[in-house]
Design a protein around this motif. Structure first.
Motif, PDB file in Angstrom:
ATOM      1  N   LEU A  79       0.827  -1.209   0.000  1.00 57.45           N
ATOM      2  CA  LEU A  79       0.000   0.000   0.000  1.00 57.45           C
ATOM      3  C   LEU A  79       0.864   1.263   0.000  1.00 57.45           C
ATOM      4  N   ALA A  80       2.021   1.201   0.659  1.00 56.18           N
ATOM      5  CA  ALA A  80       2.955   2.331   0.622  1.00 56.18           C
ATOM      6  C   ALA A  80       3.499   2.511  -0.795  1.00 56.18           C
ATOM      7  N   CYS A  81       3.736   1.405  -1.490  1.00 56.39           N
ATOM      8  CA  CYS A  81       4.187   1.481  -2.895  1.00 56.39           C
ATOM      9  C   CYS A  81       3.102   2.102  -3.772  1.00 56.39           C
ATOM     10  N   THR A  86       0.654   5.960  -7.660  1.00 53.99           N
ATOM     11  CA  THR A  86      -0.326   7.013  -7.971  1.00 53.99           C
ATOM     12  C   THR A  86       0.300   8.407  -7.922  1.00 53.99           C
ATOM     13  N   SER A  87       1.610   8.468  -7.754  1.00 51.47           N
ATOM     14  CA  SER A  87       2.368   9.738  -7.692  1.00 51.47           C
ATOM     15  C   SER A  87       1.896  10.663  -6.571  1.00 51.47           C
ATOM     16  N   THR A  88       1.432  10.070  -5.483  1.00 50.42           N
ATOM     17  CA  THR A  88       0.990  10.865  -4.338  1.00 50.42           C
ATOM     18  C   THR A  88       2.158  11.654  -3.748  1.00 50.42           C
ATOM     19  N   HIS A  89       3.365  11.149  -3.939  1.00 51.66           N
ATOM     20  CA  HIS A  89       4.548  11.825  -3.392  1.00 51.66           C
ATOM     21  C   HIS A  89       4.941  13.084  -4.164  1.00 51.66           C
ATOM     22  N   SER A  90       4.484  13.211  -5.419  1.00 53.42           N
ATOM     23  CA  SER A  90       4.975  14.328  -6.235  1.00 53.42           C
ATOM     24  C   SER A  90       3.889  15.134  -6.947  1.00 53.42           C
ATOM     25  N   ARG A  91       2.674  14.709  -6.894  1.00 55.00           N
ATOM     26  CA  ARG A  91       1.600  15.418  -7.624  1.00 55.00           C
ATOM     27  C   ARG A  91       1.289  16.782  -7.030  1.00 55.00           C
ATOM     28  N   ARG A  92       1.145  17.747  -7.927  1.00 54.46           N
ATOM     29  CA  ARG A  92       0.772  19.088  -7.476  1.00 54.46           C
ATOM     30  C   ARG A  92      -0.702  19.134  -7.108  1.00 54.46           C
ATOM     31  N   SER A 101      -5.316   5.818  -2.501  1.00 58.29           N
ATOM     32  CA  SER A 101      -4.063   5.282  -1.944  1.00 58.29           C
ATOM     33  C   SER A 101      -3.788   5.833  -0.547  1.00 58.29           C
ATOM     34  N   THR A 102      -4.081   7.119  -0.337  1.00 57.63           N
ATOM     35  CA  THR A 102      -3.856   7.735   0.972  1.00 57.63           C
ATOM     36  C   THR A 102      -4.770   7.123   2.026  1.00 57.63           C
ATOM     37  N   PHE A 103      -6.083   7.034   1.701  1.00 51.21           N
ATOM     38  CA  PHE A 103      -7.046   6.486   2.658  1.00 51.21           C
ATOM     39  C   PHE A 103      -6.808   4.993   2.898  1.00 51.21           C
ATOM     40  N   ALA A 104      -6.404   4.258   1.847  1.00 52.59           N
ATOM     41  CA  ALA A 104      -6.146   2.816   1.997  1.00 52.59           C
ATOM     42  C   ALA A 104      -4.971   2.582   2.941  1.00 52.59           C
ATOM     43  N   PHE A 105      -3.889   3.346   2.740  1.00 54.21           N
ATOM     44  CA  PHE A 105      -2.719   3.181   3.607  1.00 54.21           C
ATOM     45  C   PHE A 105      -3.056   3.574   5.039  1.00 54.21           C
ATOM     46  N   ALA A 106      -3.685   4.734   5.207  1.00 56.61           N
ATOM     47  CA  ALA A 106      -3.982   5.242   6.556  1.00 56.61           C
ATOM     48  C   ALA A 106      -4.946   4.308   7.288  1.00 56.61           C
TER      49      ALA A 106
END
Length: 197
Positions: A79-81, A86-92, A101-106
């Protein structure tokens, strides 16, 4: 403001990967002390009623949970991958994939932490009920390791506190991103209305 938020979201995604790695290592190491200290005193699992030290069967009892925790840590790592896929780390700007992806991981991180805390607390209580006097005599006679430390049971507080902290921080980051996106949209709409005049 956007620059600070983009830096923060990248740090958080890498921190999510790091805590998953920590959780994986914790799952691997959790029963190491139990193995080193108790395995020599245990009969085969099929003859567990012949246990030489009352309470030492915790080594066998904890194995299914230990495997589940290892699998859960691998699932959380995947889930961290997904945060990176989904480019959550770099999307503007965040889209549906980023929210998922954020809600699934959390959600998974918080649920696993709560479940693991309950299980580990139960196993720690079981470990502390062991006959340590008989265990010490048995270990001394055979010149084997004697383990009475609850370090691995207690370490879960730090490990899962970090997991929960990252989950909360990812959710806070998501809300911050939504706020910035709304503020940006508002400015664009105001610019359009001024240009139209």
């Amino acid at each position: 403001m956007y620059k600070a938020q983009l830096t923060w979201q990248k740090i958080l995604c890498f921190a999510a990967l790091a805590v998953c790695g920590l959780m994986f290592l914790y799952a691997l190491g959790m029963s190491t002390d139990l193995y080193d200290g108790l395995f020599y005193s245990l009969p085969e699992e099929s003859k567990i009623e012949d246990v030489k030290i009352p309470g030492s069967e915790i080594y066998y009892n904890i194995q299914p949970f230990n495997r589940q925790l290892l699998n859960a840590s691998i699932m959380l790592l995947l889930l961290a991958c997904l945060l990176f896929i989904t480019s959550t780390h770099s999307r503007r700007r965040y889209y549906v994939g980023n929210a998922v992806s954020t809600f699934a991981f959390a959600g998974a991180g918080a649920a696993i932490s709560l479940w693991a805390h309950r299980q580990i607390s139960m196993f720690k209580a079981q470990f502390l009920q062991m006959d340590f006097e008989a265990y010490l005599k048995y270990a001394t006679r055979r010149k084997k390791a004697y383990i009475d430390s609850t370090f691995w049971f207690d370490a879960h507080y730090a490990v899962f506190a970090l997991v929960v902290l990252i989950c909360l921080a990812l959710m806070a980051n998501f809300l911050w991103k939504m706020y910035l996106m709304r503020a940006e949209k508002k400015l664009i709409d105001q610019g359009r209305s001024v240009a139209a005049k």
